[in-house]
Scaffold this motif. Structure first.
Motif, PDB file in Angstrom:
ATOM      1  N   ARG A   9       0.854  -1.184   0.000  1.00  0.00           N
ATOM      2  CA  ARG A   9       0.000   0.000   0.000  1.00  0.00           C
ATOM      3  C   ARG A   9       0.888   1.232   0.000  1.00  0.00           C
ATOM      4  N   TYR A  10       0.759   2.057  -1.034  1.00  0.00           N
ATOM      5  CA  TYR A  10       1.573   3.255  -1.163  1.00  0.00           C
ATOM      6  C   TYR A  10       0.689   4.472  -1.400  1.00  0.00           C
ATOM      7  N   ASP A  11       1.189   5.639  -0.992  1.00  0.00           N
ATOM      8  CA  ASP A  11       0.576   6.918  -1.312  1.00  0.00           C
ATOM      9  C   ASP A  11       1.416   7.487  -2.440  1.00  0.00           C
ATOM     10  N   ALA A  12       1.021   7.192  -3.675  1.00  0.00           N
ATOM     11  CA  ALA A  12       1.854   7.494  -4.836  1.00  0.00           C
ATOM     12  C   ALA A  12       1.231   8.582  -5.692  1.00  0.00           C
ATOM     13  N   VAL A  13       2.079   9.484  -6.180  1.00  0.00           N
ATOM     14  CA  VAL A  13       1.674  10.532  -7.114  1.00  0.00           C
ATOM     15  C   VAL A  13       2.617  10.473  -8.308  1.00  0.00           C
ATOM     16  N   GLY A  14       2.049  10.390  -9.510  1.00  0.00           N
ATOM     17  CA  GLY A  14       2.853  10.309 -10.714  1.00  0.00           C
ATOM     18  C   GLY A  14       2.826  11.595 -11.516  1.00  0.00           C
ATOM     19  N   LEU A  15       3.917  11.873 -12.194  1.00  0.00           N
ATOM     20  CA  LEU A  15       4.060  13.063 -13.036  1.00  0.00           C
ATOM     21  C   LEU A  15       4.268  12.641 -14.479  1.00  0.00           C
ATOM     22  N   ASP A  16       3.611  13.329 -15.381  1.00  0.00           N
ATOM     23  CA  ASP A  16       3.864  13.071 -16.797  1.00  0.00           C
ATOM     24  C   ASP A  16       3.357  14.250 -17.608  1.00  0.00           C
ATOM     25  N   LEU A  17       4.017  14.546 -18.703  1.00  0.00           N
ATOM     26  CA  LEU A  17       3.625  15.665 -19.553  1.00  0.00           C
ATOM     27  C   LEU A  17       2.457  15.314 -20.463  1.00  0.00           C
ATOM     28  N   SER A  18       2.232  14.027 -20.685  1.00  0.00           N
ATOM     29  CA  SER A  18       1.167  13.590 -21.586  1.00  0.00           C
ATOM     30  C   SER A  18      -0.174  13.537 -20.857  1.00  0.00           C
ATOM     31  N   GLY A  19      -1.083  14.403 -21.267  1.00  0.00           N
ATOM     32  CA  GLY A  19      -2.415  14.383 -20.682  1.00  0.00           C
ATOM     33  C   GLY A  19      -3.142  13.087 -20.961  1.00  0.00           C
ATOM     34  N   ASP A  20      -2.970  12.527 -22.146  1.00  0.00           N
ATOM     35  CA  ASP A  20      -3.638  11.272 -22.498  1.00  0.00           C
ATOM     36  C   ASP A  20      -3.144  10.126 -21.612  1.00  0.00           C
ATOM     37  N   ALA A  21      -1.822  10.064 -21.400  1.00  0.00           N
ATOM     38  CA  ALA A  21      -1.268   9.008 -20.547  1.00  0.00           C
ATOM     39  C   ALA A  21      -1.800   9.141 -19.125  1.00  0.00           C
ATOM     40  N   CYS A  22      -1.923  10.378 -18.662  1.00  0.00           N
ATOM     41  CA  CYS A  22      -2.419  10.597 -17.299  1.00  0.00           C
ATOM     42  C   CYS A  22      -3.882  10.207 -17.163  1.00  0.00           C
ATOM     43  N   ILE A  23      -4.670  10.445 -18.203  1.00  0.00           N
ATOM     44  CA  ILE A  23      -6.076  10.044 -18.173  1.00  0.00           C
ATOM     45  C   ILE A  23      -6.195   8.527 -18.056  1.00  0.00           C
ATOM     46  N   ILE A  24      -5.388   7.812 -18.833  1.00  0.00           N
ATOM     47  CA  ILE A  24      -5.409   6.344 -18.773  1.00  0.00           C
ATOM     48  C   ILE A  24      -5.049   5.867 -17.370  1.00  0.00           C
ATOM     49  N   ALA A  25      -4.014   6.489 -16.789  1.00  0.00           N
ATOM     50  CA  ALA A  25      -3.583   6.095 -15.451  1.00  0.00           C
ATOM     51  C   ALA A  25      -4.673   6.374 -14.415  1.00  0.00           C
ATOM     52  N   GLU A  26      -5.300   7.534 -14.510  1.00  0.00           N
ATOM     53  CA  GLU A  26      -6.337   7.902 -13.546  1.00  0.00           C
ATOM     54  C   GLU A  26      -7.555   6.996 -13.665  1.00  0.00           C
ATOM     55  N   GLN A  27      -7.851   6.557 -14.887  1.00  0.00           N
ATOM     56  CA  GLN A  27      -8.966   5.634 -15.067  1.00  0.00           C
ATOM     57  C   GLN A  27      -8.691   4.294 -14.392  1.00  0.00           C
ATOM     58  N   ALA A  28      -7.402   3.983 -14.229  1.00  0.00           N
ATOM     59  CA  ALA A  28      -7.017   2.748 -13.542  1.00  0.00           C
ATOM     60  C   ALA A  28      -6.857   2.964 -12.039  1.00  0.00           C
ATOM     61  N   GLY A  29      -7.147   4.182 -11.575  1.00  0.00           N
ATOM     62  CA  GLY A  29      -7.101   4.457 -10.149  1.00  0.00           C
ATOM     63  C   GLY A  29      -5.783   5.008  -9.635  1.00  0.00           C
ATOM     64  N   HIS A  30      -4.945   5.541 -10.535  1.00  0.00           N
ATOM     65  CA  HIS A  30      -3.643   6.069 -10.132  1.00  0.00           C
ATOM     66  C   HIS A  30      -3.653   7.595 -10.224  1.00  0.00           C
ATOM     67  N   ARG A  31      -3.084   8.259  -9.223  1.00  0.00           N
ATOM     68  CA  ARG A  31      -3.066   9.722  -9.205  1.00  0.00           C
ATOM     69  C   ARG A  31      -1.991  10.252 -10.148  1.00  0.00           C
ATOM     70  N   ARG A  32      -2.344  11.284 -10.887  1.00  0.00           N
ATOM     71  CA  ARG A  32      -1.426  11.883 -11.842  1.00  0.00           C
ATOM     72  C   ARG A  32      -1.475  13.405 -11.776  1.00  0.00           C
ATOM     73  N   ILE A  33      -0.333  14.019 -12.081  1.00  0.00           N
ATOM     74  CA  ILE A  33      -0.229  15.460 -12.279  1.00  0.00           C
ATOM     75  C   ILE A  33       0.327  15.664 -13.680  1.00  0.00           C
ATOM     76  N   VAL A  34      -0.404  16.373 -14.517  1.00  0.00           N
ATOM     77  CA  VAL A  34       0.062  16.658 -15.877  1.00  0.00           C
ATOM     78  C   VAL A  34       0.987  17.871 -15.796  1.00  0.00           C
ATOM     79  N   ILE A  35       2.274  17.638 -15.984  1.00  0.00           N
ATOM     80  CA  ILE A  35       3.228  18.738 -15.795  1.00  0.00           C
ATOM     81  C   ILE A  35       4.573  18.371 -16.414  1.00  0.00           C
ATOM     82  N   ASP A  36       5.326  19.387 -16.767  1.00  0.00           N
ATOM     83  CA  ASP A  36       6.707  19.217 -17.203  1.00  0.00           C
ATOM     84  C   ASP A  36       7.554  19.041 -15.936  1.00  0.00           C
ATOM     85  N   VAL A  37       8.139  17.872 -15.764  1.00  0.00           N
ATOM     86  CA  VAL A  37       8.854  17.576 -14.515  1.00  0.00           C
ATOM     87  C   VAL A  37      10.050  18.497 -14.309  1.00  0.00           C
TER      88      VAL A  37
END
Length: 256
Positions: A126-154
């Motif tokens: 069990r983790y409290d995980a936040v992911g970063l990625d510049l691709s909005g589409d990739a982040c949408i896919i991840a969020e649909q699977a229940g993963h938190r995302r921030i759309v941003i240039d790292v």
């Protein structure tokens, strides 16, 4: 403060915070820049202490949130909103020290559509995980699977942000086209390799070689800017592996 006074304070709004708790339990985010004895410290994360006197009423949101949790209550919505604003783009709760039983905090850099997160999930941990990625589409896919995302240039983020003070894990998966047959492999040119080597050395010096020596004074933005001289600047994203590893540990936990 007497037990009667404490009981009276607890029945009042959470913003009345003169409870006689142990000040060592407070969060220390920044060094004290004001010359006072700081028990908590920030307005924004490069600014001045706002909470220096334990006996007076405080409006520092970190203190208020911590007090609410100490009392077994939920963090008030307005306080949580303030934490979110200060910690942005990170979760406001990450400004608070983890409590016993809280999941470990992990940052995913270039986290994509969720492959790494699915692997963590498969481990059963069990983790409290936040992911970063510049691709909005990739982040949408991840969020649909229940993963938190921030759309941003790292490269716009500071790995020493106080909201990352208690991150204990980092996943780094920089894009590979500049290095592999998926792209033009411009990262393998002599010029790119020369600049990347200079970036890695600069990152080490910027962190004081992991805190063991005096820091060079260079900012992470200045280290990252060196990639602009590469034939393909995207090749410089590989340096983020070292930048995040060094930056997260400088004021925070040892990464595992």
């Amino acid at each position: 403060m007497t037990h009667t006074q404490t009981a009276e304070r607890i029945t009042e709004p959470i913003r009345v915070t003169g409870l006689g708790a142990d000040p060592t339990g407070l969060v220390h985010l920044l060094p004290d820049h004001s010359g006072a004895v700081a028990r908590c410290g920030f307005t924004d994360w490069h600014s001045y202490v706002t909470c220096t006197d334990w006996t007076e009423e405080r409006t520092c949101p970190v203190c208020l949130a911590g007090l609410a949790l100490d009392l077994g209550a939920e963090i008030p919505a307005d306080v949580l909103a303030e934490l979110d604003q200060i910690a942005a783009p990170w979760p406001g709760r990450w400004l608070l020290r983890p409590r016993e039983g809280d999941p470990e905090r992990i940052v995913g850099v270039f986290d994509g559509p969720g492959g790494w997160n699915e692997a963590l999930r498969a481990l059963g941990a069990r983790y409290d995980a936040v992911g970063l990625d510049l691709s909005g589409d990739a982040c949408i896919i991840a969020e649909q699977a229940g993963h938190r995302r921030i759309v941003i240039d790292v490269t716009l983020l500071d790995p020493e942000h106080p909201a990352l003070r208690w991150v204990v894990g980092v996943i780094l998966s920089p894009p590979c086209p500049a290095w592999s047959t998926a792209g033009k492999r411009a990262g393998l040119t002599a010029r790119s390799l020369q600049i990347l080597t200079a970036m890695l050395r600069a990152a080490g010096k910027a962190s004081g070689r992991g805190g063991r020596h005096e820091r060079s004074g260079a900012t992470w933005a200045e280290v990252r800017a060196m990639a602009a001289a590469m034939p393909d600047p995207e090749a410089g994203l590989v340096a983020e592996v070292l930048i995040w590893a060094l930056g997260l540990q400088f004021h925070g936990e040892s990464l595992r």
